[in-house]
Design a protein around this motif. Structure first.
Motif, short mmCIF file in Angstrom:
data_model
loop_
_atom_site.label_atom_id
_atom_site.label_comp_id
_atom_site.label_asym_id
_atom_site.label_seq_id
_atom_site.Cartn_x
_atom_site.Cartn_y
_atom_site.Cartn_z
N GLY A 189 10.24 10.94 -1.91
CA GLY A 189 9.49 11.91 -1.12
C GLY A 189 8.89 11.36 0.16
O GLY A 189 8.10 12.05 0.81
N ASN A 190 9.24 10.14 0.52
CA ASN A 190 8.73 9.54 1.75
C ASN A 190 9.69 9.80 2.91
O ASN A 190 10.88 10.06 2.71
CB ASN A 190 8.55 8.04 1.58
N PRO A 249 0.83 -1.21 0.00
CA PRO A 249 0.00 0.00 0.00
C PRO A 249 0.87 1.27 0.00
O PRO A 249 1.99 1.27 0.50
CB PRO A 249 -0.80 -0.13 1.31
N ASP A 250 0.33 2.32 -0.58
CA ASP A 250 1.05 3.60 -0.59
C ASP A 250 1.29 4.07 0.84
O ASP A 250 0.46 3.86 1.74
CB ASP A 250 0.24 4.65 -1.34
N ALA A 287 3.31 7.21 11.88
CA ALA A 287 3.69 6.53 10.65
C ALA A 287 2.49 5.78 10.06
O ALA A 287 1.52 5.49 10.76
CB ALA A 287 4.83 5.55 10.92
N ASP A 288 2.56 5.49 8.77
CA ASP A 288 1.51 4.66 8.18
C ASP A 288 2.05 3.31 7.70
O ASP A 288 1.32 2.53 7.11
CB ASP A 288 0.79 5.37 7.03
N LEU A 289 3.35 3.03 7.99
CA LEU A 289 3.93 1.74 7.66
C LEU A 289 5.02 1.40 8.66
O LEU A 289 5.83 2.26 9.02
CB LEU A 289 4.51 1.75 6.24
N ARG A 333 10.05 -0.95 -4.98
CA ARG A 333 9.21 -0.93 -6.18
C ARG A 333 7.73 -1.04 -5.85
O ARG A 333 6.89 -1.11 -6.76
CB ARG A 333 9.61 -2.08 -7.12
N GLY A 334 7.40 -1.09 -4.56
CA GLY A 334 6.00 -1.20 -4.17
C GLY A 334 5.48 -2.61 -4.15
O GLY A 334 4.26 -2.83 -4.08
#
Length: 376
Positions: free
Chosen positions: A44-45, A4-5, A163-165, A248-249
């Motif tokens: 940008g993270n 997930p993003d 954080a979201d991850l 790479r997601g």
């Protein structure tokens, strides 16, 4: 599945990756991890690094004559003091951005003001384009003030940093239905929808047992993070291609899906950071009122009080269950009365509290705003 993003992540790296030969810091596994962090920042993270390895670095600095196991707390504290600057210097060599050392203890997490201060510090560091590198402050943390492992510390950091991850780097490819080192036919779970008692049984022990490290603490960390709505990835940090896949997601490990209805920040802090100092036993009527009516806990529903605790302490609320191994947890909350006073007013109506106690600050024992339901 696709990762997930995310905008802000905490990545946890353990001693087995920092010092794989137990002879000091090594770049063997850290270069791909650093590459993932640099690539994430380029996209940008924001990244916060939680790194173990201070004691291992201290041992190496002392030479081969010092044992690596069976160390006393003062020995570990001294070695951590020696090794922490070496650990920081080792990480700094891998990045072009400034790095900042952040040392935390359990006291910084359980005391709300210090928790908020740590949050503000990390946010300011990120705003300045700095990589925060977090570790437990082993030089001062005694047993009762220790988080105890950096898996759970990383989950706390993910929560306080918003954080979201959360990425936990391990030496296995994810969560398996059996130990893959011992069972060649073990199957990996690509996704864990919810962390249940069955998951805890699978990694070795009941949900409420004391953590001993290994996969169990990683599941505990995932539960803390997902309970606050933070997706958690368990990935093999010894395989550079797995870190590259994350960039790479892609999702090469196990993804613990975040809760659809995350706990509020305050209630998450109450459940996971506040230590429990005692227990209040209630009758079934009070338990049902707490579970289904959003009620406050009143003295009338209390049948027993266990353990010494004071006003303002966090306590468990339980209901007896004759058909199980013990009482069933209902809630956790912050009590308005100490144990001695509760023993005097238990079973009484709220209006009668003042007839028994000279100081009656409240007509309830735990207000519903200071109470959170928990699984039995």
């Amino acid at each position: 599945m696709a990762l997930p993003d995310w905008d802000r992540a905490v990545i946890k790296v353990g001693s087995a990756l920092v010092a794989p030969d137990k002879r000091g810091c090594s770049t063997t596994y850290l270069l791909p991890i650093a590459r993932f962090i640099v690539e994430s920042q380029r996209q940008g993270n924001e990244v916060i690094l939680v790194s173990s390895g201070a004691v291992a670095a201290g041992l190496a600095a002392q030479g081969d004559g010092h044992p690596g196991s069976g160390l006393s707390i003062p020995e570990k504290q001294a070695l951590a003091a020696i090794g922490q600057p070496l650990l920081m210097a080792h990480w700094r060599r891998l990045f072009d951005v400034p790095c900042a050392q952040v040392l935390l203890t359990y006291d910084d997490l359980r005391r709300r003001a210090r928790f908020v201060n740590a949050k503000n510090t990390i946010n300011e560091l990120l705003d300045r384009g700095t990589l925060p590198i977090v570790n437990e402050n082993d030089t001062v943390a005694v047993e009762e003030l220790q988080v105890g492992d950096n898996d759970n510390l990383a989950a706390f950091v993910a929560v306080l940093a918003g954080a979201d991850l959360l990425v936990i780097c391990s030496d296995v490819d994810g969560l398996y239905d059996a130990d893959p080192h011992e069972s060649p036919d073990a199957e990996r779970y690509p996704v864990v929808e919810a962390i249940t008692d069955e998951v805890y049984d699978m990694v070795g022990g009941a949900r409420r047992a004391t953590a001993t490290g290994g996969m169990r603490t990683k599941v505990e960390a995932a539960e803390k993070a997902t309970d606050r709505g933070i997706g958690t990835v368990l990935v093999n940090g010894t395989k550079g291609e797995h870190l590259d896949a994350l960039s790479r997601g892609e999702m090469p490990g196990t993804f613990f899906r975040p809760a659809e209805q995350p706990r509020s920040a305050r209630k998450h802090w109450m459940v996971h950071a506040l230590p429990t100092t005692g227990r209040i036993v209630v009758d079934e009527g009070a338990a049902q009122a707490l579970r289904h009516q959003g009620a406050s806990l009143l003295p009338a529903g209390i049948v027993d009080v266990e353990g010494p605790f004071a006003r303002g302490d966090a306590v468990e609320v339980v209901v007896p269950d004759e058909g199980s191994d013990g009482p069933v947890r209902v809630a956790k909350g912050i009590t308005q009365y100490g144990a001695d006073d509760l023993k005097r007013i238990r079973g009484r109506q709220s209006h009668a509290i003042a007839e028994v106690l000279d100081d009656a600050p409240s007509d309830h024992v735990i207000h519903r705003d200071d109470l959170v339901l928990v699984d039995g």
